[in-house]
Design a protein around this motif. Structure first.
Motif, short mmCIF file in Angstrom:
data_model
loop_
_atom_site.label_atom_id
_atom_site.label_comp_id
_atom_site.label_asym_id
_atom_site.label_seq_id
_atom_site.Cartn_x
_atom_site.Cartn_y
_atom_site.Cartn_z
N ASP A 152 -33.85 -18.92 42.46
CA ASP A 152 -33.94 -17.72 41.60
C ASP A 152 -32.72 -16.84 41.76
N GLU A 196 -44.03 -21.73 44.29
CA GLU A 196 -44.73 -20.63 43.61
C GLU A 196 -45.03 -19.49 44.55
N SER A 241 -39.21 -16.08 36.07
CA SER A 241 -40.54 -16.60 36.36
C SER A 241 -40.41 -18.03 36.88
N ASP A 271 -41.78 -20.71 35.66
CA ASP A 271 -41.53 -21.61 34.52
C ASP A 271 -40.08 -21.53 34.05
N GLU A 272 -39.51 -20.34 34.06
CA GLU A 272 -38.10 -20.20 33.65
C GLU A 272 -37.18 -20.93 34.63
#
Length: 167
Positions: free
Chosen positions: A13, A39, A50, A52-53
């Motif tokens: 991320d 997660e 997110s 999913d992103e």
């Protein structure tokens, strides 16, 4: 002949060129690599994308590599790896400071599943200072992250920070 499947877990991320380096070099050693977005963060971090992103970005960056699969997981990493028949876990070590934590995690994972092997990989020298947290912060503060992430990731970061390309 058995194919070797490995899992490369992390928050990703965002996905950095350091992560990309580890993925591409892992493919010299394993036949299939599952890049698994956790997660549940092991450390408290403020996220940018997110789950999913992040999975979508990984798929986009490695669209040219059919041996790379991107997915997310929750729960214990060894349970996920075992369920995917992955007997190898790939972990990147940027600095000595990473080693103590990663070593403890490797021993715990082997305690939970003795058949798993943990492979520590050092990044290319030019990427040793890179971390998602640092890249995220530079981007958040308006700095240029062009040299640290793929073009598609940079575009998504600019969008997330409310900037248009080139700003």
């Amino acid at each position: 002949m058995n194919k070797t499947t490995a899992v490369y877990p992390g928050s990703f991320d965002p996905l950095t060129i350091g992560h990309e380096d580890i993925v591409r070099r892992s493919l010299r050693i394993v036949d299939r690599l599952i890049v698994a977005v956790a997660e549940t963060a092991t450390q408290s971090k403020s996220g940018l994308f997110s789950i999913d992103e992040r999975v979508d970005l990984i798929r986009e960056v490695f669209a040219d590599e059919p041996r790379v699969e991107a997915t997310s997981f929750s729960g214990l990493l060894v349970d996920f790896a075992q369920g995917r028949e992955a007997r190898v876990i790939i972990r990147g070590l940027r600095a000595v400071s990473d080693f103590e934590y990663e070593f403890q995690m490797a021993l715990m994972n082997r305690s939970l599943w003795p058949e798993v092997e943990v492979l520590f990989m050092a990044p290319a020298t030019r990427h040793t200072f890179l971390s998602s947290s640092l890249v995220r912060e530079v981007g958040r503060l308006g700095g240029d992250v062009t040299d640290f992430v793929s073009p598609g990731v940079k575009t998504r970061m600019d969008r997330a920070f409310g900037r248009t390309a080139g700003e």
